[in-house]
Design an enzyme around this catalytic site. Structure first.
Site, PDB file in Angstrom:
ATOM      1  N   HIS A 264       2.850 -12.979  -0.468  1.00 37.03           N
ATOM      2  CA  HIS A 264       2.507 -11.683  -1.063  1.00 37.03           C
ATOM      3  C   HIS A 264       2.868 -10.542  -0.103  1.00 37.03           C
ATOM      4  O   HIS A 264       3.576  -9.603  -0.474  1.00 37.03           O
ATOM      5  CB  HIS A 264       1.005 -11.680  -1.382  1.00 37.03           C
ATOM      6  CG  HIS A 264       0.515 -10.421  -2.030  1.00 37.03           C
ATOM      7  ND1 HIS A 264       0.395 -10.280  -3.387  1.00 37.03           N
ATOM      8  CD2 HIS A 264       0.113  -9.240  -1.500  1.00 37.03           C
ATOM      9  CE1 HIS A 264      -0.055  -9.068  -3.674  1.00 37.03           C
ATOM     10  NE2 HIS A 264      -0.240  -8.414  -2.540  1.00 37.03           N
ATOM     11  N   GLU A 265       2.418 -10.660   1.123  1.00 34.55           N
ATOM     12  CA  GLU A 265       2.708  -9.594   2.100  1.00 34.55           C
ATOM     13  C   GLU A 265       4.198  -9.529   2.409  1.00 34.55           C
ATOM     14  O   GLU A 265       4.733  -8.459   2.714  1.00 34.55           O
ATOM     15  CB  GLU A 265       1.893  -9.806   3.383  1.00 34.55           C
ATOM     16  CG  GLU A 265       0.367  -9.833   3.197  1.00 34.55           C
ATOM     17  CD  GLU A 265      -0.203  -8.606   2.503  1.00 34.55           C
ATOM     18  OE1 GLU A 265       0.410  -7.529   2.564  1.00 34.55           O
ATOM     19  OE2 GLU A 265      -1.275  -8.738   1.864  1.00 34.55           O
ATOM     20  N   HIS A 268       5.740  -7.185   0.025  1.00 35.60           N
ATOM     21  CA  HIS A 268       5.578  -5.800   0.497  1.00 35.60           C
ATOM     22  C   HIS A 268       6.591  -5.493   1.604  1.00 35.60           C
ATOM     23  O   HIS A 268       7.212  -4.435   1.629  1.00 35.60           O
ATOM     24  CB  HIS A 268       4.160  -5.599   1.056  1.00 35.60           C
ATOM     25  CG  HIS A 268       3.083  -5.442   0.018  1.00 35.60           C
ATOM     26  ND1 HIS A 268       3.120  -4.476  -0.960  1.00 35.60           N
ATOM     27  CD2 HIS A 268       1.914  -6.114  -0.174  1.00 35.60           C
ATOM     28  CE1 HIS A 268       2.022  -4.560  -1.722  1.00 35.60           C
ATOM     29  NE2 HIS A 268       1.284  -5.554  -1.271  1.00 35.60           N
ATOM     30  N   GLU A 294       3.041  -2.824  -5.139  1.00 41.62           N
ATOM     31  CA  GLU A 294       2.356  -4.025  -5.612  1.00 41.62           C
ATOM     32  C   GLU A 294       3.297  -4.852  -6.500  1.00 41.62           C
ATOM     33  O   GLU A 294       3.216  -6.090  -6.518  1.00 41.62           O
ATOM     34  CB  GLU A 294       1.087  -3.627  -6.373  1.00 41.62           C
ATOM     35  CG  GLU A 294       0.095  -4.758  -6.584  1.00 41.62           C
ATOM     36  CD  GLU A 294      -0.554  -5.269  -5.299  1.00 41.62           C
ATOM     37  OE1 GLU A 294      -0.396  -4.640  -4.229  1.00 41.62           O
ATOM     38  OE2 GLU A 294      -1.208  -6.327  -5.373  1.00 41.62           O
TER      39      GLU A 294
END
Lengths: 498, 498
Positions: A264-265, A268, A294
């Site tokens: 997930h990160e 980003h 997001e």
């Protein structure tokens, strides 16, 4: 051009101060000795004030006006940059200093009290402090709305998701809410007919988890020459520009949540590392708000890395990393674990089917609170009713209800919708990417993110803030944001799968 | 009081920016990804400019004058603080912006070229760039000298060692130089009659070295709640105030140099961690210059940790850390290794008997170069002659001669004497500490630094910059700085020992 050039220099300086703050905050949350906390708070406060002073210097209105008047000499990126400068300046200068101070004090006091109130599930104890936060946020919304020509809630939203408006969100969220209870029922029924996921026996040593995470970050496309992975209590993507620092936390009994957190990160981080190089220190080169951010983390984590294709690639790596064998370590079981749906009370633990419910409820309530259509004392009841209507579960206490998130006590009003707008955007972008590059799923089986990244770079990352979120979505996917593609994604993954 | 209070706020802000720079520089040298170098240089430059602007704001002269005029209302610490503000302001404002810029460019260009020139032992290639550095340093010395009422070299020196002057240094260094060749001859003769130190067989894994270093740091008194130990190419003590970050580098074939390096940096850190708390962010609370700082690192490393007493404590810890036994691991042999004297070409590798020779030569040459009494083209010959006269060895090339150090190419003129002044001060302070607390040596055998630290706190650390270096030395030891105590220390350790 003179005024515009002066503004570019000013904003480059602001970028230096803000990216320095990014490193100081990262350090604070990862490796700083505990005794330095007071001093670090002072450093961060001073640099924040300096950045604010640079942004709101007395010469800024004239510079912005002169640059706009001479706007014919600017190219498209420079004009976009100037427009972003004006927007950022308006956000910074719209709120009088005494209101900034009052809001900041209210947030700090409420955030401190919230930790205890949550632990005790004691909404009443928090009510007066939260009321003060809300009143100040209403004042801020009024002041920014007047400066930006926006309705109050839209003015708050514009800080996190520039250009987005309630009028754009409402129909999308309405569609989503309308279909959610029925979809959830079907998904749970479909799931109950499948074999239950087999448990994975730990422990999973932190060192092995870290090595696997690093291996996957590189596969996804993280540039380790311009970023790091470290450990913190709350995972985040920080740092800035050419130094993107993501964090995770490890649980030796469960490697899955840390691994998916890292992916997930990494989503980003890919966005940050893919921003247009020549505009890195300018407003037009920034990431385009929290919804788009997001969307990038969820596109990598939810769309790509929880796909059956990627789990084919993942399964042997996981077996090798932890030296395990057996049916529970096969792709089938891992994928079943990674796509398990289970209605629960806690937003941050929610799966992608039920997550929107948590956001829809919060969005509905915070817009009503800002508008004055809901009394704060009635929040717990309204919250619980909303969760019951959408998820069919009864919130047992405020700790697992309206007190669970830091956002409202910390003054982050207008932030919640970006989570689900990001999820919807991710589905729409991922579908467009696969349309443009049909090889993407097959390449994910090999752990090859290159085709996906090759599409994301020009269509999202390299556009920076040169255009609005809506325009990025429209240009990249062919149409405006719609809930239907996200809903189709959920049906395919959770109803069609064997 | 109004002007003084405004100045305190201004300097607290400067302290925030500078301590933030301390963390950014630490990060740069330890863990920053390589690709962030350009961006970090920009952040550091911008924050340095901001600190400089805060220091030289147009209202500063009036504020300083008003505060001084109203000085009767100030207590002793406040008066000292104001005096330091005036001194720091004079250093920052004395040099016109275009000269700051020219000197900075000359230093950067020369420092870059120096790495290659040193590798190739090519002084001629560096000469024009180094000449530019020297000319700009002369200009800076003139400008600061005019503002501070000092001779040019004294004005440079005052930045690193506030209040110190050539007139104070010259007699001390003259005494030292006069005794050095004879002492060295006696030491080498005495040493040759002792058994040669036995070699210690590696490897010594980094992890074990790190654990031992952490153990010893704590024993010496490092507060791990307000600092860290990490790894960097060049060891240093950085960070700032409540966040003191020291670094080391590890060699798996030799644990001694890293270990002594950590103890050296721990000495610096103790000073930083012991500064007066209520003045931490003010000029009067700063460490009192580089001579006093080096005295603290050398007091811990050279005076305390290379003493026979401390090595009694160290030897069993080392045996346990690396799981070794045998005669070479006994205190006798370890101490003989830690006090080995050997004239060599490289300053940073020198023992405490020969180290002063390296500084004396550099001091003599840089004062002559600033005064214009020596042509830069004649530097290599003069350098080699100086080393030959004091150490009796012939410099084989400029790489191991006048090109070895970064100081001159980087524009750090006036810095060199502080190393040896620090060593002399360390000996004088340590003798005074043992006079005041005769239990110190016996406690070192137990690894207990408490009595020593109890003496250093009030006598050095907590005085901050409230008085000058000379006054600290005089108050703490009973008399002015003298080479004789250092010489006595060397004779005791290197001639009297069996």
């Amino acid at each position: 051009m003179q005024a515009y050039r002066t503004l570019e220099k000013r904003f480059a300086r602001i970028s230096d101060v803000e990216s320095a703050l990014g490193i100081l905050n990262w350090d604070n949350d990862t490796i700083m000795p505990a005794g330095a906390a007071g001093q670090r708070a002072g450093q961060v406060a001073t640099l924040s004030v300096i950045a604010h002073e640079l942004m709101t210097g007395p010469d800024m209105p004239d510079l912005l006006q002169d640059a706009s008047a001479a706007g014919d000499g600017l190219d498209a990126w420079q004009r976009a940059n100037l427009a972003e400068m004006r927007r950022l300046h308006a956000h910074s200068s719209a709120v009088p200093a005494d209101l900034v101070d009052a809001a900041s004090r209210a947030n700090s006091a409420c955030e401190r009290a919230w930790r205890e109130a949550r632990a005790n599930s004691d909404f009443k104890a928090l009510l007066p402090l939260l009321q003060e936060v809300l009143l100040r946020q209403r004042d801020v919304a009024q002041a920014k709305g007047a400066a930006l020509g926006l309705a109050p809630y839209d003015a708050l939203l514009d800080l996190y998701d520039p250009g987005n408006r309630m009028a754009l969100i409402d129909p999308v969220f309405r569609d989503l809410a309308a279909g959610l209870p029925a979809l959830l029922g079907q998904v749970l029924e479909h799931q109950s007919a499948l074999p239950a996921p087999l448990p994975l026996q730990g422990p999973f040593p932190v060192e092995l988890q870290t090595r696997l995470a690093a291996r996957l970050m590189r596969a996804v496309g993280f540039d380790t020459g311009r970023g790091r992975l470290d450990t913190s209590t709350h995972p985040f993507c920080g740092g800035g520009n050419d130094d993107v620092r993501i964090t995770t936390r490890y649980d030796e009994a469960d490697f899955g949540s840390s691994l998916m957190g890292v992916l997930h990160e990494t989503g980003h981080a890919l966005y940050e590392q893919g921003r247009p190089r020549e505009w890195l220190a300018q407003p037009a080169g920034r990431a385009r708000g929290m919804t788009m951010h997001e969307s990038q983390s969820l596109l990598i984590e939810m769309q790509a890395c929880r796909s059956r294709e990627f789990v084919e690639f993942l399964a042997p790596l996981v077996r090798e990393a932890f030296d395990r064998e057996g049916p529970e370590w096969q792709a089938d079981n891992l994928h079943r674990r990674l796509t398990r749906v289970s209605p629960g009370f806690i937003r941050v633990d929610a799966d992608e089917v039920t997550y929107p419910a948590h956001v829809l409820v919060r969005y509905r309530l915070e817009t009503a609170l800002i508008a004055g259509d809901l009394a704060l004392a009635d929040l717990p009841g309204a919250f619980d009713a909303g969760i019951r209507d959408l998820l069919g579960i009864v919130v047992p206490d405020d700790r697992r209800g309206c007190l669970q998130d830091i956002h409202w006590p910390a003054g982050l009003w207008g932030y919640f919708p970006t989570y689900t707008l990001g999820a919807i955007t991710a589905a729409q972008l991922f579908e467009a990417a696969r349309r443009a590059k049909p090889e993407i799923p097959a390449r994910l089986v090999q752990g090859d993110f290159r085709p996906l990244l090759d599409w994301l770079r020009p269509n999202v990352h390299e556009r920076g803030s040169s255009v609005g979120t809506a325009e990025i979505v429209r240009d990249a996917t062919g149409f405006d944001l719609t809930a239907s593609i996200y809903q189709r994604h959920l049906r395919r993954r959770y109803l069609d799968a064997a």
